[in-house]
Enzyme design. Structure first.
Site, PDB file in Angstrom:
ATOM      1  N   THR A  27       0.814  -1.214   0.000  1.00 20.93           N
ATOM      2  CA  THR A  27       0.000   0.000   0.000  1.00 20.93           C
ATOM      3  C   THR A  27       0.846   1.263   0.000  1.00 20.93           C
ATOM      4  O   THR A  27       0.565   2.210  -0.730  1.00 20.93           O
ATOM      5  CB  THR A  27      -0.928   0.019   1.236  1.00 20.93           C
ATOM      6  OG1 THR A  27      -1.742  -1.150   1.223  1.00 20.93           O
ATOM      7  CG2 THR A  27      -1.817   1.255   1.210  1.00 20.93           C
ATOM      8  N   ARG A  28       1.907   1.292   0.804  1.00 26.92           N
ATOM      9  CA  ARG A  28       2.738   2.487   0.926  1.00 26.92           C
ATOM     10  C   ARG A  28       4.210   2.135   0.800  1.00 26.92           C
ATOM     11  O   ARG A  28       4.610   1.000   1.045  1.00 26.92           O
ATOM     12  CB  ARG A  28       2.515   3.160   2.284  1.00 26.92           C
ATOM     13  CG  ARG A  28       1.093   3.604   2.571  1.00 26.92           C
ATOM     14  CD  ARG A  28       1.016   4.336   3.892  1.00 26.92           C
ATOM     15  NE  ARG A  28       1.454   3.506   5.018  1.00 26.92           N
ATOM     16  CZ  ARG A  28       1.710   3.973   6.234  1.00 26.92           C
ATOM     17  NH1 ARG A  28       1.614   5.269   6.484  1.00 26.92           N
ATOM     18  NH2 ARG A  28       2.080   3.157   7.204  1.00 26.92           N
TER      19      ARG A  28
ATOM     20  N   ASP B   3      10.023  -7.944   4.580  1.00 20.26           N
ATOM     21  CA  ASP B   3       9.516  -6.982   5.559  1.00 20.26           C
ATOM     22  C   ASP B   3       9.256  -7.663   6.900  1.00 20.26           C
ATOM     23  O   ASP B   3       9.552  -7.107   7.966  1.00 20.26           O
ATOM     24  CB  ASP B   3       8.263  -6.273   5.040  1.00 20.26           C
ATOM     25  CG  ASP B   3       7.150  -7.230   4.622  1.00 20.26           C
ATOM     26  OD1 ASP B   3       7.417  -8.428   4.390  1.00 20.26           O
ATOM     27  OD2 ASP B   3       5.999  -6.765   4.508  1.00 20.26           O
TER      28      ASP B   3
ATOM     29  N   THR C 215      -1.650  -4.047   4.836  1.00 18.26           N
ATOM     30  CA  THR C 215      -2.555  -4.648   3.861  1.00 18.26           C
ATOM     31  C   THR C 215      -2.893  -6.071   4.274  1.00 18.26           C
ATOM     32  O   THR C 215      -4.045  -6.507   4.211  1.00 18.26           O
ATOM     33  CB  THR C 215      -1.906  -4.654   2.467  1.00 18.26           C
ATOM     34  OG1 THR C 215      -1.553  -3.311   2.116  1.00 18.26           O
ATOM     35  CG2 THR C 215      -2.867  -5.209   1.424  1.00 18.26           C
TER      36      THR C 215
ATOM     37  N   THR D 129     -24.876  -1.785   9.938  1.00 15.87           N
ATOM     38  CA  THR D 129     -24.028  -2.653   9.112  1.00 15.87           C
ATOM     39  C   THR D 129     -22.593  -2.156   9.056  1.00 15.87           C
ATOM     40  O   THR D 129     -21.642  -2.939   9.184  1.00 15.87           O
ATOM     41  CB  THR D 129     -24.603  -2.748   7.690  1.00 15.87           C
ATOM     42  OG1 THR D 129     -25.931  -3.285   7.776  1.00 15.87           O
ATOM     43  CG2 THR D 129     -23.756  -3.646   6.808  1.00 15.87           C
TER      44      THR D 129
END
Length: 249
Positions: free
Chosen positions: A12-13, A97, A120, A174
């Protein structure tokens, strides 16, 4: 004075930090946006990268780093580093990572511990101390992160929608139900693995958390009635890269 540029290219980053090479102190850090090179990169004389985002991200970063004209090391998981041995069935297939985060957590605690990266994907990895200064990675889980859980249920079920909810102990709509469910699922996974590792080691072990969702996960974990030690470290992978880089020629 020597400076290291550490880069954590996730799904994501892409996070980065400039560290003083001798001490590991983080002097500047940020998130890479677009193709522009942060000015802080210009002072660095070496680069360490953990890339789990695939070949396209590699190509992009390679193009951005070439103008620096300094050595770039693309790190991968190894069988052993910094006193930590890698018990993965195929060590090099462990996400770098995760490996860097475990190395940093081991250096921080120097005892058995749980290492959580809430991004993520949610990864929860177990480290067992084997002797003074030595430990091994003995296993870990990978599951969808909070946003991925919320997106998947919105895609698979009718009338869920994509509006964001908030955490509630007793959700009554919801959106709050989806958000609270994903948070409870993440916290439950961490809590269960913490219990498993603590039972394996014969004592309660500490837990290090990092990643974009760690900050929302931590308060729920800290509500547990049992006394447990949690630490939040935003730049755990980047710190791990510094330890890995220091050990290599």
């Amino acid at each position: 004075m020597s400076y290291l540029l550490a880069i954590d290219a996730g799904n994501t980053r892409t996070k980065w930090a400039v560290l003083q090479y001798a001490s590991g102190e983080i002097l500047q850090h940020g998130v890479l946006n677009g193709d522009d090179m942060p000015a802080a990169w210009q002072q660095c004389d070496r680069v360490a990268v953990a890339n789990v985002a695939g070949p396209d991200r590699y190509t992009l970063l390679d193009q951005q780093l070439k103008p620096l004209g300094v050595p770039v090391r693309w790190h991968a998981s190894t069988m052993q580093a910094c006193g930590l041995s890698n018990g993965y069935a195929v060590p090099e297939q462990l996400g770098v990572d995760r490996w860097a985060a475990m190395i940093a957590a081991w250096q921080y605690y120097q005892r058995s511990c749980l290492v959580v990266n809430a991004g993520t994907a949610l990864t929860v990895d177990m480290i067992e101390k084997t002797s003074p200064g030595q430990a091994r990675f003995i296993g870990g889980i990978i599951m969808p992160g909070m946003r991925l859980m919320q997106t998947s249920i919105a895609n698979a079920a009718a009338n869920i929608g994509r509006a964001l909810g908030v955490f509630q102990d007793f959700p009554l709509n919801t959106q709050d139900g989806v958000y609270s469910g994903s948070l409870y699922a993440s916290a439950g996974a961490v809590d269960n693995l913490l219990q498993v590792l603590s039972e394996h080691c014969g004592h309660v072990v500490p837990c290090m958390l990092s990643g974009g969702d760690a900050v929302v996960l931590l308060p729920l974990l800290q509500r547990h009635v049992l006394a447990r030690e949690y630490n939040l470290e935003e730049n755990l992978v980047l710190q791990g890269l510094w330890y890995m880089e220091r050990e290599l020629p």
